[in-house]
Design a protein around this motif. Structure first.
Motif, PDB file in Angstrom:
ATOM      1  N   VAL A  37       0.816  -1.222   0.000  1.00  0.00           N
ATOM      2  CA  VAL A  37       0.000   0.000   0.000  1.00  0.00           C
ATOM      3  C   VAL A  37       0.844   1.263   0.000  1.00  0.00           C
ATOM      4  N   PRO A  40      -0.302   4.033  -2.893  1.00  0.00           N
ATOM      5  CA  PRO A  40      -1.453   4.850  -2.514  1.00  0.00           C
ATOM      6  C   PRO A  40      -1.201   5.690  -1.265  1.00  0.00           C
ATOM      7  N   TYR A  41      -0.487   5.133  -0.262  1.00  0.00           N
ATOM      8  CA  TYR A  41      -0.234   5.905   0.952  1.00  0.00           C
ATOM      9  C   TYR A  41       0.624   7.128   0.657  1.00  0.00           C
ATOM     10  N   THR A  44      -1.325   9.874  -0.802  1.00  0.00           N
ATOM     11  CA  THR A  44      -2.202  10.599   0.128  1.00  0.00           C
ATOM     12  C   THR A  44      -1.439  11.627   0.957  1.00  0.00           C
ATOM     13  N   TYR A 171      -4.417   3.853   7.002  1.00  0.00           N
ATOM     14  CA  TYR A 171      -3.094   3.319   6.698  1.00  0.00           C
ATOM     15  C   TYR A 171      -2.253   3.252   7.969  1.00  0.00           C
ATOM     16  N   ALA A 245      -5.051   2.851  -8.710  1.00  0.00           N
ATOM     17  CA  ALA A 245      -5.823   3.749  -7.850  1.00  0.00           C
ATOM     18  C   ALA A 245      -6.216   5.023  -8.593  1.00  0.00           C
ATOM     19  N   SER A 252      -9.293   0.768  -3.216  1.00  0.00           N
ATOM     20  CA  SER A 252      -8.140   0.715  -2.310  1.00  0.00           C
ATOM     21  C   SER A 252      -8.052  -0.607  -1.559  1.00  0.00           C
ATOM     22  N   GLU A 253      -9.223  -1.237  -1.283  1.00  0.00           N
ATOM     23  CA  GLU A 253      -9.194  -2.495  -0.544  1.00  0.00           C
ATOM     24  C   GLU A 253      -8.692  -3.655  -1.393  1.00  0.00           C
TER      25      GLU A 253
END
Length: 397
Positions: A37, A40-41, A44, A171, A245, A252-253
């Protein structure tokens, strides 16, 4: 020459391999759980695709490049366990600490620290595994067993993260949960050290003559070229996850679940692929390079759930090749007393190529997805001639 399975040291050697496999299971559960992840993290907390590509590539550069230092120190000092333990402590501390980050710069530092920890511990650990392989049937088999444990952990970790994200949507909570497998890893590291304080003694008697001044053979350097090209054309999962994403291909899951699928493919196939490599040699590596390279068009060009699933399975197959067959091929090329240095030098140059490729892939992605795919395909295809020459040289020795 590899010893027969009836070697009196076969049973303790296998127990050692399995114990290292267990501690590696918890290690991969920890850091691969996070890596699934990270793309995506990082987005963010303000990172662009270029930043993600550079951060991940720099992590791989240091994570591979510093292995030259770790390997040389291990060969010189013969202190395999202390170096391995330091590496695991650094790596396992870095991952849960991501729960405390709130901007991409601090997260990037921990991502890089995790790779540095892996760089410190890998060469001495791989030498200990290679020594055990002398009694258990082959380098491909032993590294395949180890990779199976690795990738099983790498499958479980992302599933744990996916479950936390589904329940908490955070996260930071997911990173904090990874402190549990990190602690279990360190427990088993110290247990392995206690039970097998001198695993370097498992090498066979004919390997104990000094080769400290022997240069690496030319076939080794040619192999480095081929493996480096494969690494340069292999996209990091965070940039793939970023693509999914951003384009809405996956929620996201699903992203950590797909990473778990990739790890399951990698781990499940590693035992068979290790056996095949021991039996048939470089033809297996060549075929797998061609097949796994097809991940690029599937994950980047076809924005469809099924295509993404097939693409990530091929990507996972490629990861299995990177983590098991590619390092296993180094061991028989090099004298035992130089193996830590060889693993270190090999992976250092491998990491330079990975960094350069990751940076280029990230840069190209921000400009043209088609160009990104073409780059991945062409660079990996360029490795095939080098592997063919290596195969011919080894077969004529």
């Amino acid at each position: 020459m590899i010893q027969e399975r009836t070697s009196p040291r076969a049973r303790p050697a296998m127990r050692f391999v399995l114990l290292v496999g267990i501690l590696s299971f918890f290690a991969d559960c920890t850091y691969e759980g996070a890596r699934g992840v990270l793309g995506p993290y990082l987005s963010t907390v303000g990172a662009s695709a270029t930043i993600i590509g550079v951060v991940m590539g720099l992590g791989e550069l240091l994570g591979y490049g510093l292995r030259a230092v770790s390997g040389a120190v291990a060969d010189f000092s013969r202190r395999f366990w202390p170096i391995t333990i330091v590496g695991y402590v650094v790596q396992m501390a870095s991952v849960p600490a991501l729960a405390l980050t709130h901007d991409w710069r601090s997260a990037a530092l921990l991502v890089i620290a995790e790779r540095v920890g892996k760089a410190i511990r890998n060469p001495p650990r791989d030498v200990m595994l290679a020594n055990a392989a002398q009694h258990i049937g082959g380098y491909g088999w032993v590294f395949g067993i180890h990779e199976a444990f690795d990738q099983f952990g790498a499958m479980v970790g992302p599933l744990v993260v996916a479950a936390v994200l589904a329940q908490r949507g955070s996260y930071h909570a997911a990173f904090a949960v990874l402190a549990v497998p990190a602690a279990l890893n360190l427990l088993f590291v110290f247990l392995a050290r206690l039970l097998y304080p001198t695993p370097e003694e498992m090498k066979t008697a004919d390997q104990r003559s000094s080769h400290a001044t022997q240069r690496f053979p030319s076939v080794f350097w040619l192999y480095v070229v081929g493996a480096g090209l494969v690494a340069a054309g292999f996209a990091d999962y965070p940039i793939i996850a970023f693509h999914w994403a951003r384009g809405g291909v996956l929620g996201s899951e699903w992203i950590p679940i797909f990473y778990a699928v990739a790890m399951a493919v990698s781990g499940g196939g590693s035992l068979l692929l290790g056996r095949l490599f021991d039996r048939y040699g470089f033809v297996v590596l060549i075929g797998l390079t061609c097949i796994s390279a097809l991940f690029a068009p599937l994950v980047f060009l076809v924005d469809h759930f099924v295509a993404a699933l097939l693409g990530v399975a091929l990507w996972g197959l490629g990861m299995g090749v990177h983590e098991s067959i590619i390092p296993a091929a180094v061991a028989p090329m090099i004298a035992a007393e130089r193996r830590a240095s060889a693993f270190g030098a090999f992976t250092a140059l491998y990491g330079v190529c990975w960094f350069a490729g990751s940076a280029v892939i990230g840069w190209l992605y921000d400009r043209s997805i088609v160009a990104t795919v073409v780059f991945c395909l062409l660079v990996q295809a360029a490795a095939i001639p080098a592997f063919l020459i290596v195969r011919r040289k080894l077969e004529t020795k």
